[in-house]
Design a protein around this motif. Structure first.
Motif, PDB file in Angstrom:
ATOM      1  N   LYS A   1      18.888 -20.437 -20.625  1.00 57.40           N
ATOM      2  CA  LYS A   1      19.603 -21.602 -20.092  1.00 57.40           C
ATOM      3  C   LYS A   1      18.869 -22.903 -20.434  1.00 57.40           C
ATOM      4  CE  LYS A   1      23.327 -20.487 -17.684  1.00 57.40           C
ATOM      5  NZ  LYS A   1      24.630 -21.116 -17.954  1.00 57.40           N
ATOM      6  N   PHE A   2      17.553 -22.826 -20.366  1.00 54.07           N
ATOM      7  CA  PHE A   2      16.777 -24.054 -20.558  1.00 54.07           C
ATOM      8  C   PHE A   2      16.431 -24.324 -22.031  1.00 54.07           C
ATOM      9  CE2 PHE A   2      15.877 -23.480 -15.991  1.00 54.07           C
ATOM     10  CZ  PHE A   2      16.179 -24.765 -15.558  1.00 54.07           C
TER      11      PHE A   2
ATOM     12  N   PHE B   1      17.400 -27.660 -23.665  1.00 55.82           N
ATOM     13  CA  PHE B   1      17.795 -28.576 -22.578  1.00 55.82           C
ATOM     14  C   PHE B   1      16.902 -29.822 -22.615  1.00 55.82           C
ATOM     15  CE2 PHE B   1      17.308 -29.702 -17.949  1.00 55.82           C
ATOM     16  CZ  PHE B   1      18.564 -30.273 -17.809  1.00 55.82           C
ATOM     17  N   SER B   2      17.526 -30.944 -22.514  1.00 56.07           N
ATOM     18  CA  SER B   2      16.745 -32.186 -22.515  1.00 56.07           C
ATOM     19  C   SER B   2      17.366 -33.199 -21.557  1.00 56.07           C
ATOM     20  CB  SER B   2      16.649 -32.779 -23.927  1.00 56.07           C
ATOM     21  OG  SER B   2      17.935 -33.092 -24.397  1.00 56.07           O
ATOM     22  N   VAL B   3      16.529 -34.033 -21.042  1.00 50.85           N
ATOM     23  CA  VAL B   3      16.964 -35.073 -20.091  1.00 50.85           C
ATOM     24  C   VAL B   3      16.353 -36.397 -20.552  1.00 50.85           C
ATOM     25  CG1 VAL B   3      16.876 -35.867 -17.695  1.00 50.85           C
ATOM     26  CG2 VAL B   3      17.028 -33.425 -18.176  1.00 50.85           C
ATOM     27  N   GLU B   4      17.185 -37.379 -20.644  1.00 48.95           N
ATOM     28  CA  GLU B   4      16.701 -38.691 -21.105  1.00 48.95           C
ATOM     29  C   GLU B   4      15.643 -39.254 -20.139  1.00 48.95           C
ATOM     30  OE1 GLU B   4      16.521 -41.378 -24.027  1.00 48.95           O
ATOM     31  OE2 GLU B   4      18.024 -39.794 -24.052  1.00 48.95           O
ATOM     32  N   ALA B   5      14.515 -39.605 -20.703  1.00 49.29           N
ATOM     33  CA  ALA B   5      13.458 -40.205 -19.869  1.00 49.29           C
ATOM     34  C   ALA B   5      13.743 -41.696 -19.707  1.00 49.29           C
ATOM     35  CB  ALA B   5      12.107 -40.005 -20.524  1.00 49.29           C
TER      36      ALA B   5
ATOM     37  N   SER C   1      12.559 -36.614 -24.258  1.00 45.86           N
ATOM     38  CA  SER C   1      13.700 -35.988 -23.566  1.00 45.86           C
ATOM     39  C   SER C   1      13.443 -34.508 -23.304  1.00 45.86           C
ATOM     40  CB  SER C   1      14.977 -36.146 -24.386  1.00 45.86           C
ATOM     41  OG  SER C   1      15.265 -37.513 -24.531  1.00 45.86           O
TER      42      SER C   1
ATOM     43  N   HIS D   1      16.216  -5.381 -14.455  1.00 45.60           N
ATOM     44  CA  HIS D   1      17.072  -6.427 -13.884  1.00 45.60           C
ATOM     45  C   HIS D   1      16.315  -7.753 -13.795  1.00 45.60           C
ATOM     46  CE1 HIS D   1      19.774  -3.213 -11.756  1.00 45.60           C
ATOM     47  NE2 HIS D   1      19.975  -3.286 -13.065  1.00 45.60           N
ATOM     48  N   ASN D   2      15.090  -7.646 -13.387  1.00 37.00           N
ATOM     49  CA  ASN D   2      14.273  -8.859 -13.280  1.00 37.00           C
ATOM     50  C   ASN D   2      14.016  -9.479 -14.656  1.00 37.00           C
ATOM     51  OD1 ASN D   2      14.065  -8.790 -10.512  1.00 37.00           O
ATOM     52  ND2 ASN D   2      12.149  -7.629 -10.514  1.00 37.00           N
TER      53      ASN D   2
ATOM     54  N   ILE E   1      24.177 -15.048 -14.949  1.00 35.94           N
ATOM     55  CA  ILE E   1      24.194 -16.492 -14.623  1.00 35.94           C
ATOM     56  C   ILE E   1      24.843 -17.297 -15.751  1.00 35.94           C
ATOM     57  CG2 ILE E   1      22.176 -16.403 -13.105  1.00 35.94           C
ATOM     58  CD1 ILE E   1      20.574 -17.646 -15.447  1.00 35.94           C
TER      59      ILE E   1
ATOM     60  N   LYS F   1      15.841  -9.197 -17.245  1.00 32.71           N
ATOM     61  CA  LYS F   1      17.122  -9.750 -17.715  1.00 32.71           C
ATOM     62  C   LYS F   1      17.380 -11.110 -17.068  1.00 32.71           C
ATOM     63  CE  LYS F   1      21.435  -9.350 -19.446  1.00 32.71           C
ATOM     64  NZ  LYS F   1      21.691  -9.476 -20.874  1.00 32.71           N
ATOM     65  N   PHE F   2      17.083 -11.173 -15.785  1.00 30.25           N
ATOM     66  CA  PHE F   2      17.289 -12.422 -15.053  1.00 30.25           C
ATOM     67  C   PHE F   2      16.404 -13.533 -15.640  1.00 30.25           C
ATOM     68  CE2 PHE F   2      16.111 -15.317 -11.561  1.00 30.25           C
ATOM     69  CZ  PHE F   2      17.366 -15.796 -11.221  1.00 30.25           C
ATOM     70  N   ASP F   3      15.128 -13.216 -15.846  1.00 27.11           N
ATOM     71  CA  ASP F   3      14.194 -14.198 -16.419  1.00 27.11           C
ATOM     72  C   ASP F   3      14.659 -14.659 -17.804  1.00 27.11           C
ATOM     73  OD1 ASP F   3      12.727 -13.775 -14.170  1.00 27.11           O
ATOM     74  OD2 ASP F   3      11.103 -12.665 -15.144  1.00 27.11           O
TER      75      ASP F   3
ATOM     76  N   ALA G   1      12.604 -32.605 -19.551  1.00 29.11           N
ATOM     77  CA  ALA G   1      13.262 -31.400 -19.026  1.00 29.11           C
ATOM     78  C   ALA G   1      12.214 -30.382 -18.549  1.00 29.11           C
ATOM     79  CB  ALA G   1      14.144 -30.783 -20.104  1.00 29.11           C
TER      80      ALA G   1
ATOM     81  N   GLN H   1      17.687 -14.723 -18.940  1.00 32.57           N
ATOM     82  CA  GLN H   1      18.868 -15.593 -18.823  1.00 32.57           C
ATOM     83  C   GLN H   1      18.469 -17.010 -18.432  1.00 32.57           C
ATOM     84  OE1 GLN H   1      22.680 -13.681 -17.103  1.00 32.57           O
ATOM     85  NE2 GLN H   1      21.034 -12.432 -16.245  1.00 32.57           N
ATOM     86  N   VAL H   2      17.512 -17.084 -17.521  1.00 36.09           N
ATOM     87  CA  VAL H   2      17.050 -18.421 -17.090  1.00 36.09           C
ATOM     88  C   VAL H   2      16.391 -19.146 -18.264  1.00 36.09           C
ATOM     89  CG1 VAL H   2      15.420 -19.647 -15.588  1.00 36.09           C
ATOM     90  CG2 VAL H   2      16.747 -17.746 -14.677  1.00 36.09           C
ATOM     91  N   ARG H   3      15.560 -18.408 -18.982  1.00 32.43           N
ATOM     92  CA  ARG H   3      14.861 -19.003 -20.136  1.00 32.43           C
ATOM     93  C   ARG H   3      15.872 -19.515 -21.167  1.00 32.43           C
ATOM     94  NH1 ARG H   3      11.922 -14.588 -22.208  1.00 32.43           N
ATOM     95  NH2 ARG H   3      10.925 -14.485 -20.192  1.00 32.43           N
TER      96      ARG H   3
END
Lengths: 249, 193
Positions: free
Chosen positions: A16-17, A20-24, B38, A5-6, B119, A8-10, B42, A12-14
């Motif tokens: 998700k990211f 993923f990017s965020v404008e600097a 970018s 379970h753990n 999730i 699987k959780f890790d 993140a 899923q989180v991985r």
């Protein structure tokens, strides 16, 4: 062992990211560019050089401490257990530094005293005579003193100097006290020899104590000097009385 | 405007950008920065507790990239190399703010989740916010283990803690995150009904 379970959780989180990017912020590049400028490296060098003033201050303090240390023995030996010194005592101080042979022979001391008195009295008498009596010039003051000292004994120059500086009776009596003390300390015979031996013992016994005092003062000042990275200048003395300078975290 | 050097058909290849960065050419450096900033932002946001802290990590990370560009062996992925530097910078800066002395070691099994946790419906931004709100120690160990793939042994060595402490931090981090996710899902379901 990690549970499924753990894991699987890790996972899923991985996932998700992933991607993923965020404008600097655009201003961030300007900051990076500024850091990368060749001048920045120079600034860093300068910041390293900024440490040197502290070290030079410490070195200056060390030199001052050394000078004080070297200057202290004469006064300490001379004033040990005696009355406080005044101008006459300081002027006379070099006389006591004569070797034992000279001290025992009053005539030899007298001949040397004349030279010391001439050399050391001129500036002091000149300055004071100028303020007290406008009629006396520097040259005449020096000459009068020189003439008067020729025929006098060891103690007389003090009285003479005081008289030429100021005619005030109170001051004169103080000078006379100091002079009488000097006469006592420079008396010939066994007392004089014992006194000089005692003084030599003091000179030999005190350097370590003096070193500790001087390094203590320097450490007090150095405690307020931060070199950077939590480092501080530290002074220490070894068994030979040599002050060492170092850095302490 | 600078474009991504990874994009096909870009006039400026990775090799030419690297060559420019090695000779301290500002245009090439900016090109590299624009290409990866970018994605690296993140990464930094996951380790930081605020955007401000993440920007600081990103700036320091890129300065390290440009100062050590000579060490990059052109055989591997440039993005992977930049990311490693960024992660190391983030770990280095994060650990300064953490006092691991107070960490209590608990058995991982006592904190293990018994049910499968999904999730999929969670927004990545919400997940990021939850990670940012974790205690610094939890956040750091969770990032290193769950996302970067470090082992507990490596984490223990990097953070100068015991392996059990690392496991404890990880388990607690997972627990907190799952509690938050449940809470959020409950709120969402409540609004829907």
């Amino acid at each position: 062992m990690e549970s499924d379970h753990n894991k699987k959780f890790d996972q899923q989180v991985r996932k998700k990211f992933e991607g993923f990017s965020v404008e600097a912020p655009s201003s961030l590049w300007a900051g990076i560019e500024k850091e990368l400028e060749p001048g920045k490296a120079n600034v860093r060098k300068i910041s390293v050089l900024k440490r040197y003033p502290y070290i030079s201050v410490a070195a200056a303090l060390l030199i001052i401490g050394f000078v004080i240390w070297k200057a202290m023995p004469e006064e300490k030996v001379f004033l040990q257990g005696q009355k406080p010194a005044d101008e006459s005592a300081f002027i006379q101080a070099p006389e006591v530094k004569q070797p034992i042979d000279d001290a025992i022979n009053p005539m030899r001391i007298e001949s040397k005293n004349k030279v010391v008195a001439e050399a050391s009295l001129k500036p002091a008498s000149a300055a004071l005579v100028k303020s007290d009596d406008e009629e006396h010039s520097l040259a005449s003051s020096g000459r009068v003193t020189e003439q008067n000292t020729e025929g006098l004994s060891l103690s007389e120059p003090h009285l003479l100097v005081s008289a030429s500086i100021d005619n005030d009776e109170a001051l004169l009596s103080k000078d006379a006290d100091a002079a009488s003390f000097l006469v006592t300390t420079t008396d010939t015979g066994n007392d004089l020899t014992d006194s000089i031996d005692h003084k030599q013992d003091l000179v030999e016994a005190e350097p370590e104590a003096r070193q500790k005092i001087v390094s203590g003062i320097l450490n007090f000042v150095a405690a307020n000097i931060q070199i950077g990275d939590d480092r501080r200048v530290q002074f220490s003395e070894n068994e030979h009385g040599i002050i060492k300078i170092g850095l302490k975290r | 405007m600078y474009s991504d050097i990874n994009r096909p058909g870009n006039k400026m290849s990775i090799e030419s950008v690297l060559e420019g960065c090695r000779s301290n050419d500002r245009k090439a450096q900016e090109m590299l920065y624009r290409s990866f900033s970018s994605k690296m932002m993140a990464v930094c946001l996951r380790y930081a507790n605020s955007r401000f802290e993440a920007e600081d990590m990103l700036q320091q990370g890129f300065i390290k990239v440009f100062r050590n560009i000579e060490q990059f062996a052109a055989k591997g992925s440039l993005e992977g190399w930049v990311r490693r530097i960024m992660v190391n910078t983030a770990i280095e800066l994060s650990r300064k703010n953490i006092n691991f002395q107070d960490i209590d070691e608990v058995k991982e099994s006592s904190l293990s989740v018994s049910q499968l946790f999904e999730i999929d419906g969670l927004e990545v931004k919400d997940l990021l916010k939850m990670i940012q709100e974790l205690a610094p120690g939890y956040r750091l160990v969770f990032n290193m283990y769950a996302i970067e793939g470090f082992s507990h042994k490596e984490i223990a060595r990097a953070l100068n803690i015991s392996e059990n402490a690392s496991k404890s931090q990880l388990s607690r981090a997972r627990m907190r995150l799952q509690e938050r996710i449940k809470l959020m899902e409950g709120e969402v379901n409540g609004i829907r009904s």
